[in-house]
Design an enzyme around this catalytic site. Structure first.
Site, PDB file in Angstrom:
ATOM      1  N   VAL A  20      40.637  40.938  54.498  1.00 49.42           N
ATOM      2  CA  VAL A  20      40.750  41.605  53.205  1.00 49.42           C
ATOM      3  C   VAL A  20      39.423  41.401  52.490  1.00 49.42           C
ATOM      4  CG1 VAL A  20      43.258  41.457  52.936  1.00 49.42           C
ATOM      5  CG2 VAL A  20      41.826  39.573  52.124  1.00 49.42           C
ATOM      6  N   SER A  21      39.134  42.303  51.539  1.00 47.31           N
ATOM      7  CA  SER A  21      37.821  42.281  50.887  1.00 47.31           C
ATOM      8  C   SER A  21      37.720  41.320  49.714  1.00 47.31           C
ATOM      9  CB  SER A  21      37.466  43.683  50.401  1.00 47.31           C
ATOM     10  OG  SER A  21      37.416  44.564  51.497  1.00 47.31           O
ATOM     11  N   THR A  22      38.787  41.137  48.983  1.00 45.32           N
ATOM     12  CA  THR A  22      38.708  40.301  47.783  1.00 45.32           C
ATOM     13  C   THR A  22      39.808  39.261  47.767  1.00 45.32           C
ATOM     14  OG1 THR A  22      40.130  41.733  46.459  1.00 45.32           O
ATOM     15  CG2 THR A  22      37.785  42.245  46.442  1.00 45.32           C
ATOM     16  N   GLN A  46      43.458  40.278  47.071  1.00 46.10           N
ATOM     17  CA  GLN A  46      44.269  40.913  48.112  1.00 46.10           C
ATOM     18  C   GLN A  46      44.898  39.839  48.989  1.00 46.10           C
ATOM     19  OE1 GLN A  46      41.047  43.245  49.801  1.00 46.10           O
ATOM     20  NE2 GLN A  46      41.859  45.110  48.875  1.00 46.10           N
TER      21      GLN A  46
END
Length: 181
Positions: free
Chosen positions: A9-11, A14
């Protein structure tokens, strides 16, 4: 043959939960997961997952966008996977499954398109440079020294000053001064 999962996941806002659940349901023996932007080339968990792949293993991702941000990035990763004798399988993007002849064909076609695009870009760039050259435009970085300063360098050299001394006077590097003829 082992199924090795990769989730990303990017952040930090999330969650990996859904991906981990899908990878476990797919039968992944081990799962590498990280919270990091896909734009980062050096993703430690992806590097570890790729390093553990052996002949016949399959790297499983839930979606291709969890693995790569661009076609070029995807093709580079697939190349690394196949160099290890392993395969790639995406649970959602069924066409991206190098365990099947169809998936292998589609990724090969994508690789050909990416190569074609790179050659077109190189060709257009070369044409643009040539047009600019014919139009009398100077390409590259602007000169550090003006023509007046370059003449001063030549004069100072004739007076016996060395390049390091001249460079200090003008506030540039010695190599900039040494290139002036």
């Amino acid at each position: 043959m082992k199924l090795i999962g990769y989730a990303r996941v990017s952040t930090t806002g999330q969650t990996l939960d859904a991906q981990l659940e899908q990878l476990r349901a797919a039968g992944c023996a081990s799962i590498f997961s990280e919270t990091m932007s896909g734009a980062q080339r050096a993703r430690p968990e992806l590097i570890s997952a790729l390093a553990t792949l052996a002949e016949g293993d399959v790297l499983v991702v839930t979606r291709l966008d969890r693995l790569a941000r661009s076609t070029r990035d995807l093709l580079d990763i697939v190349h690394t996977i196949e160099t290890n004798g392993a395969k790639l399988k995406s649970l959602v993007d069924s066409w991206a499954d190098t365990t099947t002849p169809t998936g292998k064909l589609i990724l090969t076609v994508l690789g050909g398109l990416a190569e074609f695009e790179r050659s077109l870009i190189a060709e257009r760039t070369a044409e643009g440079r040539e047009r600019a050259r014919r139009a009398g435009k100077r390409l590259g970085r602007p000169p550090k020294l003006t023509s007046h300063q370059r003449n001063a360098v030549l004069k100072l050299r004739l007076e016996g000053q060395d390049n390091a001394e001249i460079a200090r006077l003008l506030g540039v590097s010695r190599s900039t001064v040494s290139r002036i003829r």
